[in-house]
Every structure is written in C-alpha cells, then in structure tokens.
Design an enzyme around this catalytic site. Structure first.
Site, PDB file in Angstrom:
ATOM      1  N   PRO A  57      68.697  32.040  -9.256  1.00 38.19           N
ATOM      2  CA  PRO A  57      67.484  31.304  -9.639  1.00 38.19           C
ATOM      3  C   PRO A  57      67.333  31.209 -11.146  1.00 38.19           C
ATOM      4  O   PRO A  57      66.414  31.781 -11.714  1.00 38.19           O
ATOM      5  CB  PRO A  57      66.369  32.130  -9.000  1.00 38.19           C
ATOM      6  CG  PRO A  57      66.899  33.540  -9.047  1.00 38.19           C
ATOM      7  CD  PRO A  57      68.385  33.397  -8.783  1.00 38.19           C
ATOM      8  N   CYS A  58      68.229  30.491 -11.788  1.00 32.60           N
ATOM      9  CA  CYS A  58      68.230  30.432 -13.252  1.00 32.60           C
ATOM     10  C   CYS A  58      66.966  29.776 -13.800  1.00 32.60           C
ATOM     11  O   CYS A  58      66.677  29.876 -14.986  1.00 32.60           O
ATOM     12  CB  CYS A  58      69.473  29.719 -13.741  1.00 32.60           C
ATOM     13  SG  CYS A  58      70.049  28.419 -12.650  1.00 32.60           S
TER      14      CYS A  58
END
Length: 105
Positions: A57-58
């Site tokens: 989940p950048c």
DNA sequence: AGTTTGACTGGAG
DNA sequence: CCTCCAGCCAAAC
C-alpha cells in the site's frame, strides 16, 4: 551486485505492507525502520518502482510534512477513501494518522 | 569516474 | 500558505 540495495528494497516493501488501513507513514520513518535513516529519498524511488498494482500500500506513504507525492495525484483520493482526513491546505494530519510500529514489550 | 537527479527534510523568506 | 535553498545520499546517465 549489491545485496544491500536489494535487501533495503525488500525490507522497505515489508514494512510498508505492515502499515494498517487508515494510517500513514513518512519516507523517513520507513527508511529508519528499514535500518537506513538517511535513505528517505531511496524509499520513494523504490515505492515508485514497485508500482500501485503491488500488494504494498505505497499510497499510505507521505512526506514528513504530511503532504502527498507531487507526481502522484491519485494518492490523495486513495487516502481519503480509507478515512484519512486532510487539512484545508491539502496535507494529512500526521498528528492523528501517523503509524507507530508495534513495540515488542 | 564525474555529473545530474530525486515519491526527502527542515529551515528561511 | 507558498516557494526557494542547502544538505543529504544512493541510483541513474
């Protein structure tokens, strides 16, 4: 080759993956947790090379000012959909949403 | 091997 | 709040 670079990238991905929904972390935090406090910029580069399609989940990674990435407009919408509030000036309220890694008693 | 670049940071204007 | 500047360090050219 350089095992350090590979290891760093791998650890960064591992840590970012641990960031829970509704929370955010800064590049500096990730770099520090990965063992390289001075490589905040490298974290950004790595996340970019990972791509949004990854299991990482950048989009939960913002800069130390709580601002979203300058070249990634979609990030803000993603954070909003996770319940993260933005101030009127467009930055995340780190005071409330900054992720704190679980301490080993 | 030297120069440029960057999803950073913190401070100054 | 906004932009600019200098420090920072590894990767890319």
């Amino acid at each position: 080759m350089k095992p350090e670079s590979v290891e760093f990238a791998r650890v960064v991905a591992e840590i970012v993956r641990e960031v829970p929904e509704g929370k955010v972390a800064t590049y500096g935090d990730i770099a520090t947790l990965a063992g390289f406090p001075t490589h905040a910029r490298l974290v950004g580069k790595i996340l970019g090379s990972i791509g949004t399609a990854s299991s990482v989940p950048c989009h939960r990674i913002v800069n130390a000012q709580g601002r979203t990435a300058p070249h990634w407009l979609e990030q803000r919408a993603l954070l909003l959909s996770e319940g993260i509030e933005f101030t009127s000036s467009g930055h995340v309220d780190l005071r409330r949403y900054r992720w704190v890694p679980p301490l080993p008693e």
